[in-house]
Design a protein around this motif. Structure first.
Motif, mmCIF file in Angstrom:
data_model
loop_
_atom_site.group_PDB
_atom_site.id
_atom_site.type_symbol
_atom_site.label_atom_id
_atom_site.label_comp_id
_atom_site.label_asym_id
_atom_site.label_seq_id
_atom_site.Cartn_x
_atom_site.Cartn_y
_atom_site.Cartn_z
ATOM 1 N N UNK A 27 15.519 80.495 46.859
ATOM 2 C CA UNK A 27 15.637 80.085 45.457
ATOM 3 C C UNK A 27 16.850 79.178 45.318
ATOM 4 N N UNK A 28 16.632 77.982 44.833
ATOM 5 C CA UNK A 28 17.709 77.030 44.559
ATOM 6 C C UNK A 28 18.021 77.136 43.068
ATOM 7 N N UNK A 29 19.196 77.654 42.754
ATOM 8 C CA UNK A 29 19.540 77.839 41.341
ATOM 9 C C UNK A 29 20.992 77.482 41.040
ATOM 10 N N UNK A 30 21.702 76.999 42.068
ATOM 11 C CA UNK A 30 23.113 76.642 41.890
ATOM 12 C C UNK A 30 23.429 75.371 42.658
ATOM 13 N N UNK A 31 24.503 74.737 42.221
ATOM 14 C CA UNK A 31 24.995 73.528 42.862
ATOM 15 C C UNK A 31 26.517 73.595 42.874
ATOM 16 N N UNK A 32 27.126 73.243 43.972
ATOM 17 C CA UNK A 32 28.581 73.222 44.050
ATOM 18 C C UNK A 32 29.056 71.774 43.991
ATOM 19 N N UNK A 33 30.020 71.539 43.122
ATOM 20 C CA UNK A 33 30.623 70.208 43.052
ATOM 21 C C UNK A 33 32.135 70.379 42.949
#
Length: 102
Positions: free
Chosen positions: A56-62
């Motif tokens: 499950x892709x539900x976050x992104x780090x920047x």
């Protein structure tokens, strides 16, 4: 956008030290399921469902103002489930999980 061929990926992954499980698993996962860099960096063990063979892709780090920020994906289509094959599931279970238990 340019993508690696299978031969190019195998040549690249072969340059990673055999003891460096984290890098090997990171790049193999990114290559096989086409996750973006920020998605890979926010990826957690709880995002894997081995029963349904999905991630499950539900976050992104920047990075903002010298700090790592984890956010939700920018678009609704970026929040998604990606099917993984048995080989990747095995790599995640037995190489990544084992290497994370130090």
């Amino acid at each position: 956008m340019k993508f690696w061929t299978t031969l190019e990926f195998k040549a690249f992954i072969g340059t990673i030290d055999g003891k460096d499980h984290v890098d090997k698993v990171f790049f193999t996962t990114a290559y096989l399921i086409d996750m973006r860099a920020g998605e890979m960096l926010a990826f957690q063990w709880k995002d894997i469902d081995f029963g349904s063979s999905e991630i499950h892709i539900s976050r992104n780090l920047s990075r903002m103002h010298s700090k790592n920020i984890v956010t939700t994906p920018k678009s609704i289509n970026s929040n998604r489930y990606i099917t993984i094959n048995a080989k990747l599931a095995e790599i995640l279970k037995f190489e990544w999980r084992v290497s994370k238990s130090y």
